[in-house]
Design a protein around this motif. Structure first.
Motif, PDB file in Angstrom:
ATOM      1  N   LYS A 251     -41.434 -27.992 -40.514  1.00  0.00           N
ATOM      2  CA  LYS A 251     -41.844 -29.396 -40.627  1.00  0.00           C
ATOM      3  C   LYS A 251     -41.641 -30.045 -39.269  1.00  0.00           C
ATOM      4  CE  LYS A 251     -41.622 -33.349 -43.672  1.00  0.00           C
ATOM      5  NZ  LYS A 251     -41.017 -33.899 -44.889  1.00  0.00           N
ATOM      6  N   THR A 252     -42.682 -30.696 -38.764  1.00  0.00           N
ATOM      7  CA  THR A 252     -42.627 -31.313 -37.446  1.00  0.00           C
ATOM      8  C   THR A 252     -41.974 -32.688 -37.516  1.00  0.00           C
ATOM      9  OG1 THR A 252     -44.746 -32.480 -37.576  1.00  0.00           O
ATOM     10  CG2 THR A 252     -44.813 -30.166 -36.873  1.00  0.00           C
ATOM     11  N   GLU A 253     -41.666 -33.220 -36.346  1.00  0.00           N
ATOM     12  CA  GLU A 253     -41.119 -34.587 -36.260  1.00  0.00           C
ATOM     13  C   GLU A 253     -42.065 -35.598 -36.896  1.00  0.00           C
ATOM     14  OE1 GLU A 253     -38.239 -35.704 -32.586  1.00  0.00           O
ATOM     15  OE2 GLU A 253     -40.293 -35.153 -32.043  1.00  0.00           O
ATOM     16  N   ALA A 254     -43.363 -35.341 -36.801  1.00  0.00           N
ATOM     17  CA  ALA A 254     -44.372 -36.249 -37.355  1.00  0.00           C
ATOM     18  C   ALA A 254     -44.666 -35.941 -38.824  1.00  0.00           C
ATOM     19  CB  ALA A 254     -45.657 -36.160 -36.537  1.00  0.00           C
ATOM     20  N   SER A 255     -43.826 -35.123 -39.477  1.00  0.00           N
ATOM     21  CA  SER A 255     -43.929 -34.788 -40.901  1.00  0.00           C
ATOM     22  C   SER A 255     -45.148 -33.949 -41.264  1.00  0.00           C
ATOM     23  CB  SER A 255     -43.880 -36.051 -41.766  1.00  0.00           C
ATOM     24  OG  SER A 255     -42.613 -36.652 -41.642  1.00  0.00           O
ATOM     25  N   LYS A 256     -45.670 -33.192 -40.316  1.00  0.00           N
ATOM     26  CA  LYS A 256     -46.710 -32.215 -40.636  1.00  0.00           C
ATOM     27  C   LYS A 256     -46.019 -30.889 -40.920  1.00  0.00           C
ATOM     28  CE  LYS A 256     -50.384 -34.360 -38.065  1.00  0.00           C
ATOM     29  NZ  LYS A 256     -51.371 -34.249 -37.006  1.00  0.00           N
ATOM     30  N   TYR A 257     -46.695 -30.036 -41.660  1.00  0.00           N
ATOM     31  CA  TYR A 257     -46.168 -28.720 -41.977  1.00  0.00           C
ATOM     32  C   TYR A 257     -46.879 -27.662 -41.133  1.00  0.00           C
ATOM     33  CZ  TYR A 257     -44.139 -30.921 -46.087  1.00  0.00           C
ATOM     34  OH  TYR A 257     -43.421 -31.729 -46.920  1.00  0.00           O
ATOM     35  N   ILE A 258     -46.119 -26.723 -40.609  1.00  0.00           N
ATOM     36  CA  ILE A 258     -46.675 -25.581 -39.905  1.00  0.00           C
ATOM     37  C   ILE A 258     -46.427 -24.366 -40.796  1.00  0.00           C
ATOM     38  CG2 ILE A 258     -46.663 -24.184 -37.809  1.00  0.00           C
ATOM     39  CD1 ILE A 258     -47.364 -27.154 -37.294  1.00  0.00           C
ATOM     40  N   CYS A 259     -47.503 -23.758 -41.270  1.00  0.00           N
ATOM     41  CA  CYS A 259     -47.428 -22.592 -42.147  1.00  0.00           C
ATOM     42  C   CYS A 259     -47.738 -21.352 -41.319  1.00  0.00           C
ATOM     43  CB  CYS A 259     -48.457 -22.707 -43.268  1.00  0.00           C
ATOM     44  SG  CYS A 259     -48.288 -24.168 -44.287  1.00  0.00           S
ATOM     45  N   GLN A 260     -46.882 -20.343 -41.443  1.00  0.00           N
ATOM     46  CA  GLN A 260     -47.081 -19.112 -40.682  1.00  0.00           C
ATOM     47  C   GLN A 260     -46.939 -17.896 -41.594  1.00  0.00           C
ATOM     48  OE1 GLN A 260     -43.935 -17.871 -37.985  1.00  0.00           O
ATOM     49  NE2 GLN A 260     -45.473 -17.256 -36.483  1.00  0.00           N
ATOM     50  N   ARG A 261     -47.930 -16.985 -41.508  1.00  0.00           N
ATOM     51  CA  ARG A 261     -47.868 -15.709 -42.208  1.00  0.00           C
ATOM     52  C   ARG A 261     -48.058 -14.599 -41.176  1.00  0.00           C
ATOM     53  NH1 ARG A 261     -52.566 -15.213 -44.978  1.00  0.00           N
ATOM     54  NH2 ARG A 261     -53.301 -13.523 -43.685  1.00  0.00           N
ATOM     55  N   ILE A 262     -47.095 -13.706 -41.123  1.00  0.00           N
ATOM     56  CA  ILE A 262     -47.203 -12.551 -40.238  1.00  0.00           C
ATOM     57  C   ILE A 262     -47.329 -11.311 -41.114  1.00  0.00           C
ATOM     58  CG2 ILE A 262     -46.142 -11.215 -38.389  1.00  0.00           C
ATOM     59  CD1 ILE A 262     -44.478 -13.719 -37.704  1.00  0.00           C
ATOM     60  N   ASP A 263     -48.429 -10.595 -40.956  1.00  0.00           N
ATOM     61  CA  ASP A 263     -48.634  -9.324 -41.645  1.00  0.00           C
ATOM     62  C   ASP A 263     -48.131  -8.241 -40.697  1.00  0.00           C
ATOM     63  OD1 ASP A 263     -49.899 -10.484 -43.914  1.00  0.00           O
ATOM     64  OD2 ASP A 263     -51.740 -10.679 -42.744  1.00  0.00           O
ATOM     65  N   ARG A 264     -47.011  -7.612 -41.056  1.00  0.00           N
ATOM     66  CA  ARG A 264     -46.350  -6.632 -40.191  1.00  0.00           C
ATOM     67  C   ARG A 264     -46.747  -5.216 -40.598  1.00  0.00           C
ATOM     68  NH1 ARG A 264     -41.794  -8.490 -37.299  1.00  0.00           N
ATOM     69  NH2 ARG A 264     -42.375  -6.598 -36.188  1.00  0.00           N
ATOM     70  N   THR A 265     -46.729  -4.305 -39.611  1.00  0.00           N
ATOM     71  CA  THR A 265     -47.068  -2.912 -39.867  1.00  0.00           C
ATOM     72  C   THR A 265     -46.238  -1.979 -38.999  1.00  0.00           C
ATOM     73  OG1 THR A 265     -48.847  -1.268 -39.964  1.00  0.00           O
ATOM     74  CG2 THR A 265     -48.990  -2.914 -38.207  1.00  0.00           C
ATOM     75  N   ARG A 266     -45.974  -0.813 -39.538  1.00  0.00           N
ATOM     76  CA  ARG A 266     -45.342   0.266 -38.776  1.00  0.00           C
ATOM     77  C   ARG A 266     -46.339   1.373 -38.460  1.00  0.00           C
ATOM     78  NH1 ARG A 266     -39.869  -0.671 -39.020  1.00  0.00           N
ATOM     79  NH2 ARG A 266     -39.091  -1.603 -40.924  1.00  0.00           N
ATOM     80  N   TRP A 267     -47.599   1.225 -38.912  1.00  0.00           N
ATOM     81  CA  TRP A 267     -48.590   2.287 -38.773  1.00  0.00           C
ATOM     82  C   TRP A 267     -49.151   2.343 -37.354  1.00  0.00           C
ATOM     83  CZ3 TRP A 267     -49.080   5.885 -42.352  1.00  0.00           C
ATOM     84  CH2 TRP A 267     -48.650   5.597 -43.644  1.00  0.00           C
TER      85      TRP A 267
END
Length: 110
Positions: free
Chosen positions: A50-66
């Protein structure tokens, strides 16, 4: 509040001042019990800021070992809980994130 820089594949990196509300991860190890991603060698990390300006930052990391694959990073700036839920969806990992962030993912029926 803290300074963050979030790298993403779907646009320029994001820089903001805010706080980490919640971060959850599945596991690529099927011996890890209920956090198993269902795919050997692949898992997800979800983070909500959540930013100072009350916005949301959504993050998805798709991880792999392949070998031959690389991690992918998806990020979106949202203004409300509905947009956050639209980004992450309704799977068990997203619901774990909502629980830790205090977001209610409930459909009310009359």
């Amino acid at each position: 509040m803290q300074e963050f820089q979030i790298d993403r594949d779907n646009g320029a990196s994001l820089s903001f001042t805010g706080e980490l509300l919640a971060k959850v991860s599945s596991s690529d190890n099927n011996a890890s019990g209920s956090s198993y991603s269902g795919q050997t060698g692949r898992w997800q990390v979800l983070a909500l800021y959540k930013t100072e300006a009350s916005k949301y930052i959504c993050q998805r990391i798709d991880r792999t070992r392949w070998q031959g694959e690389r991690d992918s990073r998806h990020t979106k700036v949202c203004t409300n809980n509905n947009e956050v839920i639209e980004f992450f969806g309704h799977n068990w990992l997203a619901k774990d994130l909502y629980d830790k962030a205090g977001i209610k993912d409930i459909e009310e029926v009359e």
